[in-house]
Every structure is written in C-alpha cells, then in structure tokens.
Design a protein around this motif. Structure first.
Motif, PDB file in Angstrom:
ATOM      1  N   ARG A 195       4.724  24.565   6.266  1.00  0.00           N
ATOM      2  CA  ARG A 195       3.764  24.431   7.363  1.00  0.00           C
ATOM      3  C   ARG A 195       4.316  23.473   8.393  1.00  0.00           C
ATOM      4  NH1 ARG A 195      -2.370  24.012   5.307  1.00  0.00           N
ATOM      5  NH2 ARG A 195      -2.857  25.575   6.851  1.00  0.00           N
ATOM      6  N   THR A 196       4.069  23.801   9.617  1.00  0.00           N
ATOM      7  CA  THR A 196       4.462  22.886  10.684  1.00  0.00           C
ATOM      8  C   THR A 196       3.209  22.233  11.230  1.00  0.00           C
ATOM      9  OG1 THR A 196       4.274  24.566  12.397  1.00  0.00           O
ATOM     10  CG2 THR A 196       6.420  24.365  11.314  1.00  0.00           C
ATOM     11  N   LEU A 197       3.384  21.186  11.979  1.00  0.00           N
ATOM     12  CA  LEU A 197       2.254  20.473  12.552  1.00  0.00           C
ATOM     13  C   LEU A 197       1.457  21.387  13.470  1.00  0.00           C
ATOM     14  CD1 LEU A 197       0.675  17.879  12.883  1.00  0.00           C
ATOM     15  CD2 LEU A 197       2.245  17.202  14.694  1.00  0.00           C
ATOM     16  N   ALA A 198       2.129  22.231  14.220  1.00  0.00           N
ATOM     17  CA  ALA A 198       1.436  23.129  15.146  1.00  0.00           C
ATOM     18  C   ALA A 198       0.540  24.097  14.387  1.00  0.00           C
ATOM     19  CB  ALA A 198       2.443  23.883  16.004  1.00  0.00           C
ATOM     20  N   ALA A 247      -6.848  23.784  12.233  1.00  0.00           N
ATOM     21  CA  ALA A 247      -7.907  22.784  12.329  1.00  0.00           C
ATOM     22  C   ALA A 247      -8.766  23.016  13.575  1.00  0.00           C
ATOM     23  CB  ALA A 247      -7.319  21.375  12.350  1.00  0.00           C
ATOM     24  N   GLU A 248      -8.131  23.310  14.706  1.00  0.00           N
ATOM     25  CA  GLU A 248      -8.877  23.577  15.934  1.00  0.00           C
ATOM     26  C   GLU A 248      -9.746  24.809  15.786  1.00  0.00           C
ATOM     27  OE1 GLU A 248      -5.925  23.774  18.993  1.00  0.00           O
ATOM     28  OE2 GLU A 248      -5.845  21.593  19.228  1.00  0.00           O
ATOM     29  N   LYS A 289     -13.777  24.761  16.101  1.00  0.00           N
ATOM     30  CA  LYS A 289     -14.471  25.596  17.082  1.00  0.00           C
ATOM     31  C   LYS A 289     -15.497  26.492  16.407  1.00  0.00           C
ATOM     32  CE  LYS A 289     -10.923  25.726  20.644  1.00  0.00           C
ATOM     33  NZ  LYS A 289      -9.942  26.559  21.359  1.00  0.00           N
ATOM     34  N   LYS A 290     -15.141  27.006  15.238  1.00  0.00           N
ATOM     35  CA  LYS A 290     -16.054  27.894  14.526  1.00  0.00           C
ATOM     36  C   LYS A 290     -17.326  27.155  14.133  1.00  0.00           C
ATOM     37  CE  LYS A 290     -16.202  31.016  10.584  1.00  0.00           C
ATOM     38  NZ  LYS A 290     -15.484  31.530   9.416  1.00  0.00           N
ATOM     39  N   ILE A 291     -17.199  25.912  13.729  1.00  0.00           N
ATOM     40  CA  ILE A 291     -18.349  25.128  13.288  1.00  0.00           C
ATOM     41  C   ILE A 291     -19.178  24.628  14.468  1.00  0.00           C
ATOM     42  CG2 ILE A 291     -19.029  22.980  12.136  1.00  0.00           C
ATOM     43  CD1 ILE A 291     -16.604  23.377  10.304  1.00  0.00           C
ATOM     44  N   THR A 292     -18.514  24.217  15.542  1.00  0.00           N
ATOM     45  CA  THR A 292     -19.224  23.578  16.642  1.00  0.00           C
ATOM     46  C   THR A 292     -19.618  24.507  17.780  1.00  0.00           C
ATOM     47  OG1 THR A 292     -17.144  22.992  17.740  1.00  0.00           O
ATOM     48  CG2 THR A 292     -18.099  21.372  16.209  1.00  0.00           C
TER      49      THR A 292
END
Length: 79
Positions: free
Chosen positions: A9-12, A18-19, A23-26
């Motif tokens: 996995r890369t940071l991106a 995570a984004e 977004k799905k939750i908020t």
C-alpha cells in the motif's frame, strides 16, 4: 497454491480510501423537497407557452384575461 504477491500500500492509496470512507459517512443524503400544499387564493408566477390564437381568444375581452385562463384551467383540471 501460492497466492500472487500483494502490492504494498502506498500513502496515496490509504489516503484515497480514507477520504472515500469519510465522504460516505459525512455526505448529506439528497432529500426530495417537501411537497407544498396548494393554498387557495395564493398565486404563483410562471412562464407558460400557449398558441397565439388561444392567447388572443382570452385577451379579446380585455383586462382579466389571466383570470379567465386560470378559470378555464381549473375547470379542465376538475378543480
């Protein structure tokens, strides 16, 4: 059977995931606006395209042609 090597996995990728989860939750759910109940006596300005001869028919008796059109539409709608 050997599994293919996992791609690190890369940071991106982690940030993107995570984004997306955030977004799905908020995200606000799209809600249909509440249907307004028609109140007698309150009129709303609209733009309406009608045939020229129909317009002339209602205008030939002078002022009040919009009220006559409204009355004809109410009658046609069974109101």
């Amino acid at each position: 059977m050997a599994q293919p090597p996992r791609r690190p996995r890369t940071l991106a990728d982690a940030r993107t995931e995570a984004e997306a989860a955030f977004k799905k939750i908020t995200a606000k759910q799209a809600e249909a606006p509440p249907k307004q109940v028609a109140v007698p006596g309150i009129r709303e300005q609209v733009t309406l395209r009608i045939d020229q001869d129909v317009l002339e028919h209602f205008q030939q008796d002078g002022p009040g042609w919009q009220d006559r059109i409204n009355a004809a539409l109410r009658k046609a709608a069974g109101l």
